[in-house]
Structure formats: C-alpha cells, structure tokens
Design a protein around this motif. Structure first.
Motif, short mmCIF file in Angstrom:
data_model
loop_
_atom_site.label_atom_id
_atom_site.label_comp_id
_atom_site.label_asym_id
_atom_site.label_seq_id
_atom_site.Cartn_x
_atom_site.Cartn_y
_atom_site.Cartn_z
N GLY A 246 0.83 -1.19 0.00
CA GLY A 246 0.00 0.00 0.00
C GLY A 246 0.87 1.24 0.00
N HIS B 218 -6.51 7.42 -1.64
CA HIS B 218 -7.45 6.52 -2.29
C HIS B 218 -7.16 6.46 -3.78
N SER C 111 -8.97 0.91 -8.86
CA SER C 111 -8.82 -0.29 -8.04
C SER C 111 -9.69 -0.25 -6.79
N ARG D 85 -9.25 1.20 -4.03
CA ARG D 85 -8.41 0.93 -2.87
C ARG D 85 -8.30 2.16 -1.99
N THR D 86 -8.32 1.95 -0.71
CA THR D 86 -7.90 2.95 0.25
C THR D 86 -6.52 2.52 0.72
N LEU D 87 -5.52 3.18 0.21
CA LEU D 87 -4.14 2.73 0.42
C LEU D 87 -3.58 3.19 1.76
N SER E 50 -4.84 -4.16 -7.64
CA SER E 50 -5.45 -4.83 -6.50
C SER E 50 -6.04 -6.13 -7.02
#
Length: 747
Positions: free
Chosen positions: A47, A355, A359, A361-363, A407
C-alpha cells in the motif's frame, strides 16, 4: 574382475549423483525463476506509506482557511492561496516565503467564492462580490545561473488578463465558481447571489503578425435548479457541469451546446438531512468526480450513457461507481493526483486518506495531525504531500505510492471503468491521452490463453493420438520408419514461420472458404468409411496384393481429392445456402467473425503441437509388452479389441503425459498466437473471434513499457500466472501418470 567391478561401481555412483544433481538443479532453477518473478511482482502488493516530515507556518496573519495548496514537480517550492485573495510561494523545508502576490481586487470588493480546475491546468478562479472574477495560473520557470545549478522561480500568469473579468453583467456576487482550461480557452461557471447559473467562455487569440492578444467573451445562462450550489466543477472539454447543492444533491448540466443547455440528472448523494456535501472534485481527466460528505464518506461518480429506448444519442446520467473507506471526520478537502486516477482527502479529525479510483483501494488512512485539517496538496510526481491544519501550520509528508492501480479486485474482478455502461473485464494498458485510465484485468488474457490452448488441443489430440496408435500398432515397420521421423521433423519447424503462414495465408484462405471448415469436418470421416466399405467389397486376391500395414497409403489421394473438391464447391455452397456470403450470414445471426481467430490458431498451433503428442504417445503404445498383445489375440480378441482394452490401458500413463505436455506447449506458445489471433483481449470462447494470450501480451508490451512501472510489474505478474499454470498442469499430469502407472503396471 575386482578392478572392473570397482570401475562399474564408480560409474554407477557418478551417474547416480549426476542424475540427482541434474534433477536438483532443475528444481533450484524453477525455484529461482519463481523467486525472481515474485520479487518483481511483490511491490504491487504494498500500500502507500507516509512518513512525517517538517512543520512550519508560512503566513503572518491568520491562515486558518486556505483556498488551495499546491506543489511543483521538483519538490522545492509550495504555494498557498488564501480566501482573502493572496498567493504565497514558500520554500519547502523551512517554510520561508519566497514571493507574496496580492490579487488586484478593487476597493470595496471582496472574495465570495474560490474554484479550481484540474491539477494539470494549475488554474484558480476567485469569484468577487461585484460579479467579476480573477483567474490565476500558478507557474514556474527554471533558471540555470551556472553549470549544474538549477533554480525554480515562481512565475504566476493571468491567462485572461490581470484585471478582474466580467462573469455576471448584472453585478451580483458569485457565491460558487468553477474554472477550467480547454486548450487556449478558459471556461467559468458560477452561481450568482440571486440563484442564476452562468457559463462564460473566454477565447484568447494572439495575432500572428501583430502579436496582440484578443479576448472574446461568450456568456450563457443555464437552467436553474432548486437549492444553492456550494461546489461547482467543469469538465476539461467544457461540455459538462457538476454542482453540489446545500440539500445534498449532485446535479449534472449538459452544456455541450450552451444555448441549449439542460439539466440531465439530479441525484441524492447524502443519507438524510443531517449529512451534507462538503467537497467535490473531478479526478484527472475530468471524467469522474469524487464527493466527500460531512460524515466522512467518499464516493466516485461519473457519467454513463443512457441506453434505454427513449434516450437519444449522447444522453448521459450520473452513476455511483464505487465507495471508499469512510473517514472518521467530515471531509474538508480533496486533492486529485496529476496523472493518475487517485486522490488525497483530509478531514476535520486530522486524518489523511490516500485513495485510488480504478482499483477502489484505500491505500492509507491515518491521523497525521491533532488539529482539523483544512487543506491538502500532492506533488505532480506523487512523492510529497502538504497538509494544513486549522491553526495555519503546514506539515510536509514524504509519500511512497508507486502502484495504486493494482489490487486483486482490479486484476481479477469486473471493474466499472470511466465511460463504460457496466463493470467489465478489460485489458487496455496504454493510450494516447494523458488522462487515460489504465485497465489491467488479467481475466481476458487468462481466458485467451486457455481458449487458444483448448482449440489447439481440440485439433491436435484426436489426430496425434489416433495417428500414434495406428503407427505403432497397425502400420508396417517399413512405413513406420518413414512416417514417424517425418512427423518428428515437423517439430523442428520454427513457430514464427507457422505463425507467419497462419496469419498471411491460412486466415485469408479460411475467410474466403468458410464452408470448407464444416464440409471437410464431416466429409473426411464419411469418405474414410466409404473407402473402407469399398475396400472390403474388393476380391480377396486384389486386397492381398497390398502388404499388411500399408492401407493408409490408399487414403492419401482420397484426402487430397476430397479437400480439393470441398474448396472448389465452397463458393457454390455459399450461394446455395448462405445468400452468397457465409461471413455475412454469421453477422446477420449475431456471430462475430474475425479474419484472425481461434480457428486459425487452433489449426496452426495444433500443427505445432501434434509432433509432441504423437512422438510421446507413439513411443508409449509401441513399448507395450508384446506378450500382452499376443496373449489378447491368442485368446480370440480382435485387433481393435486388443487396442481398446489392452494397449490403451497399458499405455495410458504415457498418452496422458503426451497430452499434458502438449497442453503445456500450447499454453506457453507465443509467436503463433501473436501473429494469427489479432491480439484482441476479449472474454469469450467463440471460435470465430480472436484472443490475446498471456505470452503474446508479454511479448508485445514488455519492450515498450517503462521499467519498474505498474504496467511493467503487472506483465511480470502475467509471467508468474503463466508459470503457475504450466507448473500446475505438469504437476497434475505427473500425479495422474504415476497413479495410472501404478494401476496398470501389473498387466
């Protein structure tokens, strides 16, 4: 004798250790290949990481509500816009103010709204209380005072003039404003104090000979909607306008034709009257927008074409594509990335979130300040973040966020990409646009690999196995001495030559003679049966003139004549049954036919796989102990019964190994599928459409990608998937082979 025995023992021991070393070396080599591939893929699993940096205060007065923060790409200078109408350039590291610019705001006039365009445009608009606006573009120049020394110098610009430009001719205050750059034009959208929605376009033209700059103004009044707009955003092409109102609605205007602008959609974004929209920002490319609310929720919205029967062309509606991990506090600022579909958000609880849209994603989401955060900026190269809290203190953070696009969901699940009507599996790694959204779904490539291997095996398995059985058991030794080496020599043909012939000769030939595929498929077996029946009716004296095991020679002219006849009849068949074109008939039936398709690949790659399967299977059948076949025949079994009930069972481990090795060869084949498929990454098993395989994709795209980029590492992931597929197939094959061997070893 003792000396000879010692030599034999030494030779046996040396051979035993050499075999062990060779086997161990193969295992070690495979392990090292896996480790190397995984080392290249591993960064995709990380991440984002944020490391605390320096703190400083840049303004002398209270700076508790910044309009905007910004960074330049070299990481030396930061910028801060204040709502009082001031631009401050400061040095990163110590916060020293380099330059302070007061905007030319007339006496008695105040700033009532601030809006910004996409980060790459660097434009900010200050809406004033008299219906005018000041449009500013923060820029930089590079100076090189001496060799090896580079200075970044602030160089702000006023693209439509330094003085305020008129937005509302009635002089009403601009309560909300948006600005966007479109080539040499600048678009401004604003809502006035009395609720009117305006769109103004400033066209800047510079005379080629005179060098004088002329600014043409076009103003339009847009349809009004209930509720006051608190946030406005314009698309980069100046065709779409989004607004967030005080009631928690997201409103979309179609302004492609400003004189005929309409409100296309209005969607409730919040969950009740207690929640409100606190931030609205377009992501890079201005195809999708992120909405932040007072409860810390973040959602991504974009326009989707309305495909209902009542909708006309180019009619879009707002769609909620995805949600991100919720922040603990109300979202106070959102900053999109400059070149990707990610964004950074801060809230009034002191949390920073990183974010990524595609993807989902919340990195990263963590507290970075004990005070509420009111401003955020991310560098153009995604290496640094600036945040400002409510006390005016600016914090500099070091960022590592190299591969947010990847992801498990983005690689293996359906993803709703910008501009598409539904979630899909798509591979499209690059485009000519800087705002392009990379699409890295591995599903089309994996399905394409299995599709190519399936049709190749469908073509190769029956021919190779049946040919191996006939050659090893029924064919005369002399004829076998010609046939087996000839087929094995086929394996020496370069696959690039087979792919070349398949793409440039076989594909056009099949396109022009599509009926041949079906007529030969049915005609050859019928012809063989008829020839066999006719041969059986001949007098025994005539049949005995042909030595045993040479019967296959009779079929050679039959095959040639039948194929030639089917090719000659192909145009007539199309005229009789398909109105002159079988390809058009496929199209009318809703079946897509590509010239380079799975059928071409199946024939060409099957031709390449046949020698592998044939050679191993033929050896397995030929080495069946003679006492088994002779005993079966002595007990009254026919040769066919002996083949099906004795030879096939005994040789099944070898035949199965041949099939699995051939399948592994088909899975890893590159040049044939590269040249004969069209390389279209589609997800279907239509034999008349092409595909893109993992190996072909690596061969095509790896030489063009940037080293250590996300695309580069995902191609290594494709190699790892291909490695895992072949390893799994070979492992299963070996397990099944050992079990079959143990089961039939007592025969």
């Amino acid at each position: 004798m003792a000396r000879r025995r010692r030599r034999r023992y030494l030779a046996d021991g040396a051979a035993r250790w050499m075999v062990r070393a060779g086997g161990g070396g193969v295992v070690v080599a495979l392990a090292l290949i896996f480790v190397y591939l995984f080392s290249e893929v591993f960064p995709l699993l990380r991440g984002a990481t944020v490391d605390p940096g320096r703190h400083y205060v840049t303004a002398d007065s209270d700076a508790t509500d910044p309009a905007r923060l910004a960074l330049e790409r070299y990481g030396e200078i930061g910028m801060r816009y204040s709502r009082s109408g001031e631009l401050v350039y400061f040095r990163l590291g110590d916060g020293e103010v380099i330059r302070r610019i007061e905007l030319p705001i007339p006496e008695g006039v105040s700033v009532t709204s601030v809006g910004n365009g996409e980060p790459r445009a660097k434009r900010v608009a200050f809406g004033l209380s008299d219906g005018t606006a000041i449009i500013l573009e923060h820029g930089f120049e590079l100076e090189f005072p001496e060799a090896g020394v580079r200075n970044v110098v602030p160089d702000p610009e006023f693209p439509v003039g330094r003085e305020p430009v008129v937005v509302d001719e009635q002089g009403q205050a601009l309560n909300a404003i948006a600005v966007q750059k479109s080539r040499d034009d600048t678009g401004v959208a604003a809502q006035t104090a009395d609720g009117r929605m305006l769109f103004v376009r400033y066209r800047v033209r510079t005379g080629f000979l005179t060098g004088e700059t002329e600014i043409n103004r076009e103003d339009h009044t847009l349809p009004a909607t209930p509720g006051a707009a608190i946030h406005l955003q314009l698309s980069a092409n100046l065709w779409n306008l989004l607004a967030a109102d005080a009631a928690g609605n997201l409103v979309y205007w179609d302004i492609a034709r400003p004189d005929e602008a309409v409100v296309r959609d209005r969607r409730q974004v919040v969950d009740g009257p207690a929640e409100s929209i606190t931030s609205l920002q377009y992501l890079n490319g201005t195809f999708s927008a992120v909405v932040g609310t007072s409860s810390g929720k973040l959602s991504q919205w974009f326009l989707v074409r309305d495909e209902t029967e009542d909708a006309g062309d180019n009619i879009f509606y707002l769609a909620r594509a995805r949600d991100f991990e919720q922040h603990p506090g109300a979202i106070t600022a959102i900053q999109p990335e400059y070149s990707r579909k990610g964004f950074v958000a801060v809230d009034d609880a002191g949390f920073l979130g990183i974010h990524y849209g595609t993807s989902a994603r919340t990195l990263y989401l963590d507290r970075v300040s004990d005070e509420p955060l009111v401003g955020v900026a991310v560098s153009p190269v995604n290496e640094r973040i600036l945040v400002e809290d409510s006390t005016g203190r600016i914090q500099e953070l070091d960022l590592w966020n190299e591969h947010p696009e990847s992801s498990f969901r983005a690689l293996w699940s359906k993803v709703w990409y910008e501009g598409r009507s539904d979630p899909e599996y798509v591979w499209q790694a690059s485009s000519g646009s800087d705002s392009f959204e990379p699409k890295y779904s591995m599903v089309p490539l994996t399905v394409g690999t299995l599709k190519a291997a399936f049709f190749a095996m469908l073509f190769a398995m029956p021919l190779a196995i049946a040919g191996a059985i006939y050659t090893a058991y029924f064919m005369s030794p002399k004829l076998r001495g010609y046939v087996k080496p000839t087929i094995e020599v086929m394996e020496a043909l370069p696959t690039v030559i087979l792919g070349f012939l398949a793409g440039l000769w076989l594909a056009p030939f099949l396109e022009n003679h599509i009926p041949v595929v079906f007529t030969v498929l049915v005609g050859l077996p019928l012809a063989f049966i008829l020839v066999a029946l006719a041969w059986a009716q001949l007098p025994r004296e005539l049949r005995n003139r042909l030595p045993g095991g040479w019967e296959a020679v009779i079929l050679m002219p039959v095959v040639c004549l039948l194929v030639w006849g089917m090719v000659a009849l192909s145009p007539l068949i199309e005229i009789w049954f398909f109105d002159g074109s079988m390809r058009q008939w496929f199209t009318d039936m809703g079946i897509t036919y590509d010239q380079r398709n799975a059928l071409v690949v199946g024939i060409a790659m099957g031709f390449a796989v046949i020698p592998t399967i044939f050679s191993i299977a033929e050896d397995a059948v030929f080495t069946v102990p003679k006492h088994l076949t002779q005993g079966s025949l002595a007990l009254g079994a026919t040769p066919w019964q002996t083949v099906t009930r004795v030879i096939l069972l005994t040789a099944s481990p070898g035949i199965f190994s041949a099939v699995m090795i051939g399948f592994g060869r088909a899975v890893g084949e590159t040049m044939i599928v590269l040249m004969a498929t069209g390389n279209s990454p589609v997800v279907n098993f239509n034999i008349f459409e092409g595909m893109r395989t993992l190996s072909a994709n690596i061969a095509v795209e790896l030489p063009e990608t940037a080293v250590n980029s996300t695309h580069f590492r995902i191609l290594f992931l494709a190699g790892l998937v291909l490695f895992a597929m072949t390893f799994t197939v070979n492992t299963i094959a070996e397990i099944v082979r050992q079990r079959l061997r143990a089961r039939y070893s007592n025969l």
